[in-house]
Design an enzyme around this catalytic site. Structure first.
Site, PDB file in Angstrom:
ATOM      1  N   HIS A  98      38.797  17.634  57.445  1.00 60.18           N
ATOM      2  CA  HIS A  98      38.701  18.386  56.304  1.00 60.18           C
ATOM      3  C   HIS A  98      39.479  19.883  55.823  1.00 60.18           C
ATOM      4  O   HIS A  98      39.809  20.536  56.539  1.00 60.18           O
ATOM      5  CB  HIS A  98      36.462  18.417  56.025  1.00 60.18           C
ATOM      6  N   GLU A 100      38.716  22.236  54.482  1.00 60.85           N
ATOM      7  CA  GLU A 100      38.291  23.325  55.013  1.00 60.85           C
ATOM      8  C   GLU A 100      37.849  23.926  56.218  1.00 60.85           C
ATOM      9  O   GLU A 100      38.512  24.845  56.630  1.00 60.85           O
ATOM     10  CB  GLU A 100      36.238  23.498  54.536  1.00 60.85           C
TER      11      GLU A 100
END
Length: 158
Positions: A98, A100
């Site tokens: 992801h 993040e």
């Protein structure tokens, strides 16, 4: 019974985030990880929430351009972007890649520390449980997301 499965799922996602943060070589990102951590990150002229969210959305645009999911994130400490990344879930065949998570990995590698105290995570959307757990274990102080520049506060475990 639904609550039991939901709690188990959240716990497993949190554990996956911790494993991915501790073992950044997990998955198929090895070449990319070395590539992104070299060189400087271009800094915005203004050092504020708006500029950092705009960079997260720039990372989101990059994700879409490379054929990945439309997510982007940056990690900032003392007004300086210390890590950034678009999503790489599809292009790296890695469910933990992801935006993040990748930005946290990038920041930790660039800073030479797993302790990201004093950092803020800016992302194009709210963090999932795995990413929030990684931010928690990385000691990130604050999460900010979306075009409305919503303050997600300090990360917590589910």
């Amino acid at each position: 019974m639904k609550n039991k499965h939901s709690a188990t799922r959240r716990a497993l996602l949190s554990l996956a985030g911790v494993i991915a943060l501790i073992f950044p070589w997990f998955g198929s990102r090895r070449g990319y990880a070395a590539q992104t951590r070299s060189g400087n990150i271009d800094q915005p002229s203004k050092r504020n929430d708006q500029s950092f969210i705009e960079r997260a959305f720039e990372m989101r645009r990059q994700a879409v351009e490379i054929g990945d999911q439309g997510y982007g994130a940056v990690v900032v400490r003392d007004g300086v972007i210390v890590g950034q990344s678009p999503s790489h879930v599809i292009v790296h065949h890695d469910p933990t890649a992801h935006a993040e998570m990748e930005a946290i990995r990038d920041a930790a590698a660039r800073l030479g520390s797993r302790n990201l105290s004093g950092c803020t995570l800016y992302s194009s959307s709210p963090a999932c449980p795995m990413c929030e757990a990684a931010a928690y274990w990385g000691n990130i102080d604050r999460m900010v997301y979306g075009t409305a520049i919503s303050d997600g506060g300090r990360p917590s475990l589910c």
